[in-house]
Design a protein around this motif. Structure first.
Motif, PDB file in Angstrom:
ATOM      1  N   VAL A   1       3.910  16.615  -0.843  1.00 26.69           N
ATOM      2  CA  VAL A   1       2.743  15.826  -1.259  1.00 26.69           C
ATOM      3  C   VAL A   1       2.097  16.545  -2.444  1.00 26.69           C
ATOM      4  CG1 VAL A   1       0.517  14.877  -0.544  1.00 26.69           C
ATOM      5  CG2 VAL A   1       2.338  15.169   1.147  1.00 26.69           C
TER       6      VAL A   1
ATOM      7  N   SER B   1       0.128   5.116  -4.374  1.00 25.55           N
ATOM      8  CA  SER B   1      -0.884   4.242  -3.788  1.00 25.55           C
ATOM      9  C   SER B   1      -1.830   3.797  -4.890  1.00 25.55           C
ATOM     10  CB  SER B   1      -1.681   5.006  -2.727  1.00 25.55           C
ATOM     11  OG  SER B   1      -2.876   4.308  -2.421  1.00 25.55           O
TER      12      SER B   1
ATOM     13  N   ASN C   1       0.848  -1.201   0.000  1.00 25.69           N
ATOM     14  CA  ASN C   1       0.000   0.000   0.000  1.00 25.69           C
ATOM     15  C   ASN C   1       0.881   1.248   0.000  1.00 25.69           C
ATOM     16  OD1 ASN C   1       0.519   0.758   2.936  1.00 25.69           O
ATOM     17  ND2 ASN C   1      -0.336  -1.297   3.157  1.00 25.69           N
ATOM     18  N   GLY C   2       0.251   2.397  -0.172  1.00 26.98           N
ATOM     19  CA  GLY C   2       0.999   3.651  -0.246  1.00 26.98           C
ATOM     20  C   GLY C   2       1.649   4.032   1.078  1.00 26.98           C
ATOM     21  N   THR C   3       0.984   3.690   2.176  1.00 27.58           N
ATOM     22  CA  THR C   3       1.535   4.007   3.496  1.00 27.58           C
ATOM     23  C   THR C   3       2.831   3.236   3.732  1.00 27.58           C
ATOM     24  OG1 THR C   3      -0.736   4.270   4.269  1.00 27.58           O
ATOM     25  CG2 THR C   3       0.968   4.116   5.954  1.00 27.58           C
TER      26      THR C   3
ATOM     27  N   GLY D   1      -2.696  -1.502  -2.614  1.00 29.77           N
ATOM     28  CA  GLY D   1      -1.461  -1.670  -3.376  1.00 29.77           C
ATOM     29  C   GLY D   1      -0.641  -0.403  -3.326  1.00 29.77           C
TER      30      GLY D   1
ATOM     31  N   ASP E   1       5.456  12.184  -1.891  1.00 31.63           N
ATOM     32  CA  ASP E   1       4.211  11.468  -1.672  1.00 31.63           C
ATOM     33  C   ASP E   1       3.350  11.770  -2.900  1.00 31.63           C
ATOM     34  OD1 ASP E   1       1.666  10.611  -1.093  1.00 31.63           O
ATOM     35  OD2 ASP E   1       1.757  11.138   1.025  1.00 31.63           O
TER      36      ASP E   1
ATOM     37  N   PHE F   1      -4.802   2.433  -3.923  1.00 34.74           N
ATOM     38  CA  PHE F   1      -6.099   2.359  -3.230  1.00 34.74           C
ATOM     39  C   PHE F   1      -7.198   2.557  -4.290  1.00 34.74           C
ATOM     40  CE2 PHE F   1      -9.573   4.088  -0.659  1.00 34.74           C
ATOM     41  CZ  PHE F   1      -9.569   3.213   0.416  1.00 34.74           C
TER      42      PHE F   1
ATOM     43  N   LYS G   1      -7.974   5.946  -6.013  1.00 33.86           N
ATOM     44  CA  LYS G   1      -6.917   6.778  -6.599  1.00 33.86           C
ATOM     45  C   LYS G   1      -7.041   6.786  -8.132  1.00 33.86           C
ATOM     46  CE  LYS G   1      -5.463   7.713  -2.604  1.00 33.86           C
ATOM     47  NZ  LYS G   1      -4.398   7.526  -1.652  1.00 33.86           N
TER      48      LYS G   1
ATOM     49  N   THR H   1      -2.891  17.131   4.171  1.00 34.82           N
ATOM     50  CA  THR H   1      -2.720  15.890   3.429  1.00 34.82           C
ATOM     51  C   THR H   1      -3.468  14.782   4.145  1.00 34.82           C
ATOM     52  OG1 THR H   1      -1.067  14.263   2.654  1.00 34.82           O
ATOM     53  CG2 THR H   1      -0.545  15.452   4.670  1.00 34.82           C
ATOM     54  N   PHE H   2      -3.482  13.610   3.527  1.00 31.52           N
ATOM     55  CA  PHE H   2      -4.037  12.431   4.171  1.00 31.52           C
ATOM     56  C   PHE H   2      -3.116  12.032   5.336  1.00 31.52           C
ATOM     57  CE2 PHE H   2      -4.419   7.651   4.140  1.00 31.52           C
ATOM     58  CZ  PHE H   2      -5.654   7.613   4.742  1.00 31.52           C
TER      59      PHE H   2
ATOM     60  N   ALA I   1      -1.705   9.476   6.421  1.00 28.30           N
ATOM     61  CA  ALA I   1      -0.587   8.540   6.228  1.00 28.30           C
ATOM     62  C   ALA I   1       0.756   9.227   5.980  1.00 28.30           C
ATOM     63  CB  ALA I   1      -0.902   7.593   5.067  1.00 28.30           C
ATOM     64  N   THR I   2       0.731  10.422   5.394  1.00 28.30           N
ATOM     65  CA  THR I   2       1.985  11.119   5.089  1.00 28.30           C
ATOM     66  C   THR I   2       2.813  11.303   6.361  1.00 28.30           C
ATOM     67  OG1 THR I   2       0.795  12.364   3.373  1.00 28.30           O
ATOM     68  CG2 THR I   2       2.972  13.180   4.011  1.00 28.30           C
TER      69      THR I   2
ATOM     70  N   CYS J   1       0.983   9.814  -4.054  1.00 26.42           N
ATOM     71  CA  CYS J   1      -0.157   8.890  -3.988  1.00 26.42           C
ATOM     72  C   CYS J   1      -1.388   9.394  -4.745  1.00 26.42           C
ATOM     73  CB  CYS J   1      -0.519   8.607  -2.540  1.00 26.42           C
ATOM     74  SG  CYS J   1       0.713   7.569  -1.712  1.00 26.42           S
ATOM     75  N   GLN J   2      -1.540  10.712  -4.840  1.00 27.96           N
ATOM     76  CA  GLN J   2      -2.726  11.257  -5.523  1.00 27.96           C
ATOM     77  C   GLN J   2      -2.400  11.754  -6.928  1.00 27.96           C
ATOM     78  OE1 GLN J   2      -4.604  14.204  -3.010  1.00 27.96           O
ATOM     79  NE2 GLN J   2      -4.792  12.806  -1.282  1.00 27.96           N
TER      80      GLN J   2
ATOM     81  N   LEU K   1       5.697   4.745   1.847  1.00 26.61           N
ATOM     82  CA  LEU K   1       6.299   5.904   2.522  1.00 26.61           C
ATOM     83  C   LEU K   1       7.202   5.469   3.670  1.00 26.61           C
ATOM     84  CD1 LEU K   1       3.124   8.191   2.618  1.00 26.61           C
ATOM     85  CD2 LEU K   1       5.181   8.629   1.273  1.00 26.61           C
TER      86      LEU K   1
HETATM   87  C1  LIG Z   1      -3.870   7.459  -0.300  1.00 23.09           C
HETATM   88  C2  LIG Z   1      -2.752   8.231   0.255  1.00 23.09           C
HETATM   89  C3  LIG Z   1      -1.732   7.646   1.026  1.00 23.09           C
HETATM   90  C4  LIG Z   1      -1.770   6.235   1.529  1.00 23.09           C
HETATM   91  O1  LIG Z   1      -2.027   5.274   0.621  1.00 23.09           O
HETATM   92  P1  LIG Z   1      -2.635   3.861   1.071  1.00 23.09           P
HETATM   93  O2  LIG Z   1      -2.423   3.026  -0.141  1.00 23.09           O
HETATM   94  O3  LIG Z   1      -4.053   4.081   1.411  1.00 23.09           O
HETATM   95  O4  LIG Z   1      -1.827   3.362   2.227  1.00 23.09           O
HETATM   96  C5  LIG Z   1      -0.677   8.447   1.426  1.00 23.09           C
HETATM   97  N1  LIG Z   1      -0.623   9.746   1.119  1.00 23.09           N
HETATM   98  C6  LIG Z   1      -1.586  10.348   0.400  1.00 23.09           C
HETATM   99  C7  LIG Z   1      -1.451  11.801   0.068  1.00 23.09           C
HETATM  100  C8  LIG Z   1      -2.686   9.625  -0.043  1.00 23.09           C
HETATM  101  O5  LIG Z   1      -3.642  10.242  -0.733  1.00 23.09           O
END
Ligand SMILES: *Cc1c(COP(=O)(O)O)cnc(C)c1O
Length: 365
Positions: free
Chosen positions: A131, A181, A59-61, A194, A157, A183, A186, A85-86, A88-89, A159-160, A64
């Motif tokens: 991000v 990510s 996953n994206g987390t 993933g 980051d 997810f 996304k 940000t989300f 997880a960052t 992810c988006q 990172l």
């Molecule tokens: C979705 C997202 C993540 C985490 O991704 P996951 O796959 O859900 O773990 C991290 N940072 C940002 C900015 C995100 O949008």
């Protein structure tokens, strides 16, 4: 008319025959972990980013967390990032034992304000983690310039922002390691979790491959403490189908965003402002309003779903209480969190649906 905020079923219905074939191939091969689909999606993502290597993970987390660890960032270190940000960052930064240091953002594109980075640098600072929020690239030329001057690592980051570009250079190629990510919501999503880490550095690449698999380079020979964080073959097979459509889907998001930006005339709504030289992929389309709650209510009554990303900035989340931030520390971020909301944007939205959102907003000024 009803306009949902996101409708993943429409996309699946369009590509289901391809997806089902690829999934059946994986099922009959019974090769579920680190097989040909994972290798293929790694190659495809590296190519898309204009980078040498990509390592898939769970996953994206995790991407990172492993990126930070691979660059040697841990207890006692500081990492400069954004509070808008989300979760997880900054969670990833805290997870490796380091301290997230939040800089304020810009009103224009909601990204970290590169002009405020230098004043946050101390002798503990090890990295900057920009991000690309909502799919808009950060000012990476400036951020990399600062990183070079102070000998800091940079982790994107992204992810988006898969498919976005800063001055024609794709995100994912603008840092030591970029994280993605997959997810489901996304821009390139699989049907579960993933993630992917992208780099140009061979040694980092080798390290990331070991880290995702218990520190193994060769089977059953463990060289370091790692993780169990792999992308599985089923998810990789789905991504190998979907990546062929990504450019088309991103272009459709851009077209919808263009319509929103040019056709919405409601004076209560402030549009984002993006640099012309960048390509934004509009993971979300977010606007500002002093009248947010009323507009959301109105849209909802007319059948249009909206979202709020993000209502609480990270520096004011209870989980980060220990960092000692308080209200007033990041005024641009805090004001934005009170005003921002997102309109529906996804490639499968019809022109009629986009028109309905625009007309509803324009008819109710
Ligand atoms: C979705 C997202 C993540 C985490 O991704 P996951 O796959 O859900 O773990 C991290 N940072 C940002 C900015 C995100 O949008």
């Amino acid at each position: 008319m009803r306009v949902s905020f996101l409708d993943l079923k429409r996309q699946y219905n369009m590509i289901s025959s391809e997806i089902d074939v690829r999934l059946n191939e994986v099922l009959s091969s019974c090769n579920f972990i680190l097989g040909p689909n994972v290798s293929l999606i790694e190659k495809q993502i590296a190519k898309l980013c204009g980078a040498s290597y990509a390592v898939a993970c769970a996953n994206g987390t995790d991407a990172l967390v492993m990126a930070l660890e691979a660059l040697g960032i841990g207890a006692g270190d500081e990492v400069i990032t954004t509070s808008f940000t989300f979760f997880a960052t900054a969670e990833a930064i805290a997870r490796v034992g380091a301290r997230p240091i939040f800089v304020d953002i810009k009103e224009s594109d909601y990204n970290m304000n590169e002009n405020l980075i230098e004043e946050k640098i101390t002798d503990k600072t090890k990295a900057i983690m920009p991000v690309h929020i909502f799919g808009a690239p950060c000012n990476m030329s400036k951020i990399n310039e600062i990183a070079k001057k102070y000998n800091l690592k940079v982790i994107e980051d992204a992810c988006q922002a898969i498919g976005a570009a800063h001055k024609s250079e794709p995100v994912g190629s603008l840092s030591d390691i970029a994280c993605f990510s997959f997810f489901p919501t996304k821009n390139l999503g699989c049907y579960g979790d993933g993630g992917m880490m992208v780099t140009d550095d061979y040694e980092i690449y080798e390290k990331l491959k070991m880290m995702r698999f218990h520190g193994q380079r060769i089977k059953y020979e463990n060289e370091m403490m790692g993780y169990n964080s792999r992308l599985d073959e089923m998810q990789a097979a789905i991504l190998n189908v979907k990546i062929a459509y990504l450019d088309m889907w991103n272009k459709r998001r851009i077209a919808i965003a263009k319509r929103y930006m040019t056709e919405i005339k409601n004076k209560d709504i402030l549009m984002p402002l993006y640099r012309e030289e960048d390509s934004v992929v509009f993971h979300l389309f977010s606007v500002k309003s002093d009248n947010r709650e009323n507009l959301i209510k109105l849209l909802n009554e007319k059948g249009i779903e909206t979202g709020i990303y993000y209502r609480i900035p990270l520096h004011l989340q209870r989980a980060f209480e220990g960092l000692g931030y308080s209200y007033g520390d990041l005024p641009v971020t805090e004001t934005l969190c009170d005003k921002i909301f997102s309109l529906p944007i996804y490639p499968e939205m019809t022109e009629d649906e986009v028109s309905y959102v625009i007309e509803t907003l324009n008819a109710n000024m």
